[in-house]
Design a protein around this motif. Structure first.
Motif, short mmCIF file in Angstrom:
data_model
loop_
_atom_site.label_atom_id
_atom_site.label_comp_id
_atom_site.label_asym_id
_atom_site.label_seq_id
_atom_site.Cartn_x
_atom_site.Cartn_y
_atom_site.Cartn_z
N UNK A 1 60.54 41.56 46.04
CA UNK A 1 58.56 42.36 45.58
C UNK A 1 58.87 41.97 44.20
N UNK A 2 57.94 41.82 43.57
CA UNK A 2 57.52 41.57 42.00
C UNK A 2 56.69 41.88 41.61
N UNK A 3 56.16 42.90 40.77
CA UNK A 3 54.51 43.18 41.16
C UNK A 3 53.81 42.40 39.80
N UNK A 4 54.51 41.46 39.14
CA UNK A 4 53.88 40.46 37.92
C UNK A 4 52.79 39.09 38.95
N UNK A 5 54.27 39.12 40.35
CA UNK A 5 53.60 37.90 41.12
C UNK A 5 52.47 38.98 41.95
N UNK A 6 52.87 39.77 42.08
CA UNK A 6 51.90 40.25 43.60
C UNK A 6 50.56 40.81 42.85
N UNK A 7 50.29 41.09 40.97
CA UNK A 7 49.12 41.11 40.36
C UNK A 7 48.44 39.85 40.16
N UNK A 8 48.94 38.82 39.92
CA UNK A 8 48.98 37.33 39.65
C UNK A 8 48.29 36.90 40.79
N UNK A 9 49.15 36.94 42.61
CA UNK A 9 48.33 36.52 44.00
C UNK A 9 46.73 37.35 43.65
N UNK A 10 47.29 38.56 43.67
CA UNK A 10 45.83 39.21 43.58
C UNK A 10 44.60 39.07 43.23
N UNK A 11 44.71 38.48 41.41
CA UNK A 11 43.77 38.47 41.11
C UNK A 11 43.15 36.60 41.47
N UNK A 12 44.49 36.22 41.67
CA UNK A 12 43.77 34.61 41.93
C UNK A 12 42.61 35.00 43.37
N UNK A 13 43.65 35.42 44.22
CA UNK A 13 42.77 35.10 45.00
C UNK A 13 41.43 35.76 45.82
N UNK A 14 41.59 37.16 44.62
CA UNK A 14 40.13 38.00 44.02
C UNK A 14 38.79 37.21 43.85
N UNK A 15 39.01 36.20 42.83
CA UNK A 15 38.01 35.30 42.86
C UNK A 15 37.84 34.09 43.40
N UNK A 16 38.18 33.52 44.31
CA UNK A 16 38.25 32.66 44.99
C UNK A 16 37.56 33.67 46.57
N UNK A 17 37.88 34.50 46.85
CA UNK A 17 37.45 34.78 48.05
C UNK A 17 35.85 35.38 47.44
N UNK A 18 35.96 36.00 45.69
CA UNK A 18 34.78 36.35 46.00
C UNK A 18 33.79 37.10 46.68
N UNK A 19 34.08 38.27 46.76
CA UNK A 19 33.53 39.28 48.18
C UNK A 19 33.03 39.86 47.27
N UNK A 20 32.75 40.49 46.11
CA UNK A 20 31.42 40.50 44.90
C UNK A 20 30.04 39.74 44.88
N UNK A 21 30.14 38.97 45.15
CA UNK A 21 29.46 37.73 45.06
C UNK A 21 28.91 36.97 46.45
N UNK A 22 29.51 37.59 47.08
CA UNK A 22 29.30 37.35 48.76
C UNK A 22 28.23 38.53 49.57
N UNK A 23 28.05 39.43 48.71
CA UNK A 23 27.07 40.97 48.92
C UNK A 23 26.16 40.16 49.48
N UNK A 24 25.03 39.72 49.22
CA UNK A 24 23.77 39.25 49.19
C UNK A 24 24.29 38.58 50.80
#
Length: 195
Positions: free
Chosen positions: A2-25
């Motif tokens: 486990x690498x916290x920096x890698x996990x943080x980077x992956x989480x941010x990248x996926x969060x921006x691509x999934x864009x769940x907040x933008x999908x609310x409507x």
């Protein structure tokens, strides 16, 4: 390992691509059509797709003779249709009166909204830079966020009101159209993985 920096980077990248907040409507709009969205089942189905793609994504597409860019174009067309529906106030995805809320929760929420072509191709691309274990952790963190947002749509709808939702729906409709066109153009012109 486990690498916290890698996990943080992956989480941010996926969060921006999934864009769940933008999908609310879109989610609120779908909930009005089918009556209820099963947050747990939608999140589980999306998670299953993402983990499956992480492990055997390229092999699955290869079995059908489908390239990543072909998969991306198919997802882009669905995203385009959803965006057009939001902006023009038309109904392309007609609810099946005999369909259960489970099927409505899986299509189009789990796929293509959460685990869409952009998300799945991003997961394939991340494998070249990050370890599979850290990508898996990033996926799980994003699934937690997705579940919380899906569970909160009724509350969010009350806070935003009808006018706020209408404005948001049109804005995010345009964003969805733009994302769909970008995915489509990138897949056609380069044939490379799409981020």
């Amino acid at each position: 390992m486990f690498d916290l920096k890698e996990i943080f980077s992956v989480t941010l990248i996926l969060f921006s691509v999934i864009d769940i907040l933008g999908s609310i409507p879109i989610i609120i709009n779908l909930r009005k059509k089918v009556g209820h969205i099963q947050s747990g089942k939608a999140t589980f189905a999306a998670g299953l797709l993402m983990i499956l793609f992480l492990i055997v994504g390229k092999s699955i597409l290869g079995l059908f003779g489908i390239g990543v860019e072909d998969f991306a174009i198919a997802g882009a067309l669905i995203i385009f249709a959803l965006g057009a529906e939001m902006i023009l106030g038309i109904e392309l995805f007609k609810p099946d009166p005999e369909a259960s809320t489970t099927s409505a929760s899986i299509v189009p929420i789990a796929f293509p909204l959460i685990a869409g072509a952009g998300t799945l191709t991003t997961i394939l691309t991340l494998k070249s830079e990050y370890t599979q274990m850290n990508i898996g952790v990033g996926i799980v963190i994003n699934l937690g966020i997705v579940y919380l947002v899906l569970k909160s749509t009724t509350w969010l709808e009350q806070k935003l009101g009808k006018t706020g939702l209408d404005v948001l729906r049109r804005i995010f409709g345009i964003i969805l159209l733009s994302i769909a066109i970008k995915i489509f153009k990138t897949a056609l012109s380069t044939g490379e993985s799409i981020l």
